[in-house]
Design an enzyme around this catalytic site. Structure first.
Site, PDB file in Angstrom:
ATOM      1  N   GLU A   1      54.103  12.811   4.998  1.00 18.63           N
ATOM      2  CA  GLU A   1      54.779  11.748   5.683  1.00 18.63           C
ATOM      3  C   GLU A   1      55.999  12.278   6.344  1.00 18.63           C
ATOM      4  O   GLU A   1      56.682  13.077   5.477  1.00 18.63           O
ATOM      5  CB  GLU A   1      55.005  10.552   4.940  1.00 18.63           C
ATOM      6  CG  GLU A   1      53.733   9.702   4.387  1.00 18.63           C
ATOM      7  CD  GLU A   1      54.247   8.446   3.471  1.00 18.63           C
ATOM      8  OE1 GLU A   1      55.542   8.040   3.731  1.00 18.63           O
ATOM      9  OE2 GLU A   1      53.293   7.994   2.760  1.00 18.63           O
TER      10      GLU A   1
ATOM     11  N   LYS B   1      55.039  -5.182   5.534  1.00 23.53           N
ATOM     12  CA  LYS B   1      55.436  -4.391   4.498  1.00 23.53           C
ATOM     13  C   LYS B   1      56.742  -5.137   3.881  1.00 23.53           C
ATOM     14  O   LYS B   1      57.456  -5.340   4.596  1.00 23.53           O
ATOM     15  CB  LYS B   1      56.080  -2.980   5.048  1.00 23.53           C
ATOM     16  CG  LYS B   1      54.698  -2.155   5.444  1.00 23.53           C
ATOM     17  CD  LYS B   1      55.063  -0.637   5.802  1.00 23.53           C
ATOM     18  CE  LYS B   1      55.268  -0.045   4.534  1.00 23.53           C
ATOM     19  NZ  LYS B   1      55.238   1.597   4.610  1.00 23.53           N
TER      20      LYS B   1
ATOM     21  N   GLU C   1      54.140  -2.104  10.886  1.00 21.08           N
ATOM     22  CA  GLU C   1      53.339  -2.980   9.937  1.00 21.08           C
ATOM     23  C   GLU C   1      54.382  -4.122   9.472  1.00 21.08           C
ATOM     24  O   GLU C   1      55.187  -3.915   8.706  1.00 21.08           O
ATOM     25  CB  GLU C   1      53.162  -1.944   8.646  1.00 21.08           C
ATOM     26  CG  GLU C   1      51.979  -1.018   9.336  1.00 21.08           C
ATOM     27  CD  GLU C   1      51.721   0.012   7.833  1.00 21.08           C
ATOM     28  OE1 GLU C   1      50.924  -0.339   7.131  1.00 21.08           O
ATOM     29  OE2 GLU C   1      52.643   1.032   8.166  1.00 21.08           O
TER      30      GLU C   1
ATOM     31  N   GLU D   1      61.118  -0.472   6.967  1.00 23.63           N
ATOM     32  CA  GLU D   1      60.181  -0.210   6.585  1.00 23.63           C
ATOM     33  C   GLU D   1      58.918  -0.695   7.552  1.00 23.63           C
ATOM     34  O   GLU D   1      57.643  -0.163   7.340  1.00 23.63           O
ATOM     35  CB  GLU D   1      59.862  -0.863   5.063  1.00 23.63           C
ATOM     36  CG  GLU D   1      60.834  -0.016   4.028  1.00 23.63           C
ATOM     37  CD  GLU D   1      59.991   1.402   3.816  1.00 23.63           C
ATOM     38  OE1 GLU D   1      58.915   1.634   3.742  1.00 23.63           O
ATOM     39  OE2 GLU D   1      60.771   2.330   3.822  1.00 23.63           O
TER      40      GLU D   1
END
Length: 401
Positions: A271, A328, A325, A334
């Site tokens: 990542e 999250k 997203e 995030e």
């Protein structure tokens, strides 16, 4: 002709070879070191078949998911897209039992191979952090049991087993040659490295220069973390020069492994990314910085770069993430690491018009066939060559002088 000129000749040859690849079209097949993380913590994400179309339009052939979602694994059958799956952290206690591990592989992996190209199993994710060290003791038994199950079922030739670590496992990371593991994880890291060497699997790390910059924006130059042109730093012990933080982080892990006797373990990046939005205290989280980080990283991947300590070994990198997203937990950042919004539109302008691929309506996400065709044309014609030449100009040519 001076001796310095002679030392530039190999680099000049590399430039000419890159040019020949660009104009022959072979470069498209050679950019295999770039993948992207496909997270699903959202309530409005497109269906897996639409994701496949998006990945294809981007010429990305590798992805990773954070579970073993059967809908995704079934949809990816015969797509020729490599996929790495993840065993969730909460499942690791169950896998301490070899029989349970065998049942897990038999039900979660075997039904999909070989139609779905599952190439890796990540056993947990960041099992050691500064806040929580309770899970790392479960890692090695689970990994060993999963690998034995793959062998027993005849699947080990398809699938590697590893576990991605955060940089929290390092006691020292600066300069890179000082890289060493924290005493509390050193024994487990020794076991992990032994396992990876025996099974010929890579050591995966999650490398986020953003976090280092966010915590010390007055001390860390923004250009150094964004892969922009900068003076960089030279490791006083190796005399290796680093022009970006991510490569320094990767090499710090490689040096830490070498100190335990494992000099040839391949290090890959599971990542890395940059958020396009953050809370008030999240310095640097912006669309402009996210675009710069990911664009520069992609261009380096197009150029096939390795790190300073392993210049001749191409570095495999998975960008985080494919989509924003919205569900999250944690700070705003995030939720905003995605290159794309859930409707398939870009979250910010990467500067590559080849990546604009979709349209959407209020009923459902519809990936426009005309847009996809436009992307396919662009990535096989002059626009693709322009991107790749730009990568060469920004990354390769400055190193000649």
């Amino acid at each position: 002709m001076t001796s310095r000129t002679f030392t530039r000749l190999p680099n000049l040859i590399n430039v000419l070879l890159l040019l020949s690849l660009v104009f022959s079209g072979n470069i498209l097949q050679s950019v295999t070191s770039l993948g992207i993380n496909y997270g699903q913590v959202g309530n409005n994400l497109p269906s897996p078949d639409k994701v496949i179309n998006l990945l294809r339009s981007l010429r990305i052939t590798k992805t990773r998911i954070y579970d073993t979602n059967p809908q995704i694994l079934s949809a990816f059958a015969n797509s020729n897209i490599e996929i790495i799956v993840t065993i969730e952290n909460q499942v690791l206690t169950l896998l301490q039992d070899p029989q349970q591990a065998l049942q897990w592989v038999d039900s979660h992996i075997k039904p999909y191979i070989p139609a779905t190209r599952i190439t890796g199993i990540m056993v947990g994710n960041e099992l050691f952090t500064d806040e929580d060290s309770s899970l790392i003791g479960y890692m090695m038994p689970a990994m060993i049991n999963i690998h034995k199950a793959l062998v027993q079922l005849g699947l080990d030739r398809y699938v590697q087993v590893s576990s991605p670590s955060s940089l929290a496992v390092l006691a020292e990371s600066y300069p890179p040659s000082a890289g060493s593991f924290k005493p509390e994880v050193s024994s487990v890291m020794q076991q992990l490295l032994q396992f990876l060497e025996a099974t010929r699997s890579p050591f995966w790390i999650n490398a986020y220069p953003y976090f280092a910059y966010k915590d010390n924006p007055d001390k860390i130059p923004i250009d150094y973390v964004l892969f922009n042109r900068n003076v960089g730093m030279t490791d006083p012990n190796t005399r290796l020069h680093y022009d970006n933080m991510m490569y320094a982080q990767v090499d710090a892990l490689a040096f830490a492994a070498a100190k335990l006797g494992y000099r040839n373990i391949e290090v890959r990046v599971a990542e890395t990314g940059w958020p396009s939005k953050g809370d008030a205290g999240e310095v640097g989280a912006s669309p402009a910085n996210a675009a710069t980080y990911n664009r520069n990283l992609m261009m380096r991947q197009f150029a096939g770069e390795g790190t300073p300590a392993r210049r001749n070994s191409r570095l495999d990198v998975y960008i985080f993430a494919l989509f924003n997203e919205d569900m999250k937990p944690g700070p705003t950042s995030e939720k905003n690491y995605g290159i794309f919004r859930p409707d398939g539109s870009l979250a910010y302008n990467l500067g590559f018009s080849t990546m604009s691929t979709t349209t959407a309506n209020s009923e459902s996400v519809t990936y426009s066939s005309s847009a996809t065709k436009a992307v396919n044309r662009a990535t096989t014609t002059l626009e693709c060559w322009t991107i790749l030449i730009l990568a060469m100009i920004q990354v390769v040519i400055p190193r000649l002088f």
